[in-house]
Design a protein around this motif. Structure first.
Motif: not given
Length: 495
Positions: A33-37, A395-396, A402-404
């Motif tokens: 799970e990656i937190a996004v705004p 990490q990739t 994050l880059e997206g």
């Protein structure tokens, strides 16, 4: 044959017990799970009422059939897409290999052997004894004498099966499946990038054309001013230097066209290569009149969470993480014993006439186990390597997310700023046009010097060029935003 049947039954029972005891070692994969705004910080660009944009074919929103045709041709014939499709097929073949690795294998065998014994063999005296101390040749009692030969014929089958008791093979299949999916997402990401490159090159070409049109229009207007200056000079109301100055202004404007023409040809070459043809292939096609450019479409950027589903590069990174997790299980399985079963059924005879008879049957069954004892930490180090590779893949994946997010935020911010700038440039052009018209009228009335007219002409030219560049920038930034949100692929099967 009863002993062979009992041995076969025991082997089947052993294999069944081992299969029941089988387990799958290594970590089970769970998508992180990656937190996004919740929303983007940049200004949201929403479509006009009734406007719907298909992100899979976003270029059609520009209403330019030439652009649509170029992108469709590029997606079909560009070598990059062919390479990406080949990598998908390669990954699927790797998947087939992984599935077959721990399944039983059966091979058919056939051979003939001819052995000629040495005359000086150590058992020669014994062989002669069997022959009753007779001569040098012949076969006595079924034993070949020194210097004679024996020929045998054999046909049969051998089967082997390495039991996947600890799940190394199953983890290998998991990894292969994930890599196939990653290759497919990479193929779609290649389509996203290629479509954006074609659109960017096309709009750069259209900017060159627009700038040439602006300069030609300005040259025409300056030519009329030059004619007026000549008429005024002939009647003595202005010095002859005014004509020379105005003529120099026209010449300088003409000189600015040549670099644009060269860049225009370069853009045609780039587009030719992007559609998978020679650089000069599109020169004739793109030299014909092109359709008028429509207004830049407003783009629904969506929500940040959409990126995790929409962007192919993020999906590919997540699949690579899944594959790396499976690789850990493959390495862990190597720490455990290996068990294998081998069976050989052959017909062996010294004569072809008796080869296919029951007496020629020879059966061999083998059960083998390999227990790792001491390898100087090699296997444990391999597990550690796989775990570090999994950490790198995680990490990739995080970096891709994050880059997206950054790509979309940057594009939204730049589009919003460029829209405001574009509106100001339109106002600046209107002001420059009015100023130039007023100065030209005053010059004809003798109220101002020609320098003022030339300066306002330069201001008009600069304003027109800036506005044309801003219009092109809006289109190119829209392309960047479409690419950032992952537009340009559909769910079709790979080629």
């Amino acid at each position: 044959m009863e002993w062979d049947t009992d041995m076969l039954k025991k082997s089947i029972v052993l294999a069944s017990l081992l299969a029941v005891a089988a387990c799958t070692v290594g970590p089970n994969y769970t998508k992180p799970e990656i937190a996004v705004p919740a929303t983007y910080a940049g200004v949201q660009v929403t479509p006009a009422p009734g406007q719907a944009i298909d992100p899979a074919r976003w270029w059609e929103a520009f209403g330019d059939p030439t652009l649509t045709g170029l992108i469709d041709r590029a997606l079909k014939d560009n070598p990059t897409m062919a390479v990406a499709a080949s990598r998908v097929r390669q990954a699927r073949l790797g998947e087939m290999q992984a599935r077959a690795q721990y399944k039983p294998t059966v091979d058919a065998t056939a051979n003939t052997t001819d052995i000629k014994f040495s005359k000086n063999a150590g058992f020669s005296s014994l062989a002669r004894a069997f022959s009753g101390g007779g001569g040098q040749g012949g076969v006595a009692g079924g034993v070949a004498l020194p210097g004679d030969s024996i020929k045998t014929f054999a046909v049969g089958f051998d089967a082997s099966w390495e039991l996947d008791l600890f799940g190394g093979g199953r983890r290998g299949v998991e990894g292969a499946l994930a890599r196939t999916e990653a290759a497919e997402w990479n193929r779609r990401d290649a389509a996203v990038t290629l479509a954006a490159e074609v659109a960017d090159a096309y709009f750069a070409l259209r900017l060159d054309l627009d700038q040439i049109v602006v300069l030609n229009g300005e040259i025409e207007r300056q030519g009329r001013a030059l004619e007026i200056a000549g008429n005024i000079a002939r009647v003595g109301l202005a010095p002859a230097i005014d004509v020379t100055r105005q003529n120099g202004n026209v010449t300088a404007t003409r000189a600015r066209i040549e670099p644009l023409k060269a860049d225009l040809e370069v853009r045609k070459h780039a587009l030719g290569v992007l559609v998978g043809q020679n650089p000069e292939a599109l020169i004739g096609e793109l030299s014909r009149p092109l359709p008028a450019l429509a207004a830049t479409p407003a783009i629904p950027a969506g929500l940040p969470s959409d990126l995790l589903r929409r962007r192919p590069d993020i999906r590919a990174a997540e699949r690579n993480l899944a594959a790396s997790t499976a690789d850990v299980g493959v390495a862990v399985a190597d720490l455990y014993p290996r068990f294998s079963l081998t069976g050989i059924a052959q017909l062996i005879s010294t004569s072809l006439a008796t080869l296919f008879t029951g007496d020629s049957l020879q059966l061999t069954g083998t059960g083998a186990a390999t227990f790792p004892l001491f390898d100087w930490g090699k296997r444990k180090a391999a597990v550690g390597v796989r775990k570090e590779q999994r950490e790198q893949a995680y990490q990739t994946y995080r970096a891709a997310v994050l880059e997206g997010l950054r790509d979309v935020e940057d594009a939204l911010t730049r589009i919003d700023a460029e829209r405001r700038r574009n509106a100001l440039l339109r106002q600046a052009l209107a002001d420059a046009d009015r100023s130039a018209a007023a100065d030209q009228a005053r010059y004809q009335s003798g109220l101002v010097a020609q320098d003022a007219v030339i300066n306002t002409q330069i201001d008009v030219l600069r304003a027109r060029e800036n506005l044309a560049a801003s219009d092109a920038q809006l289109r190119q930034l829209s392309v960047v935003l479409f690419k950032a949100i992952g537009g340009g692929w559909s769910g079709d099967a790979p080629g």
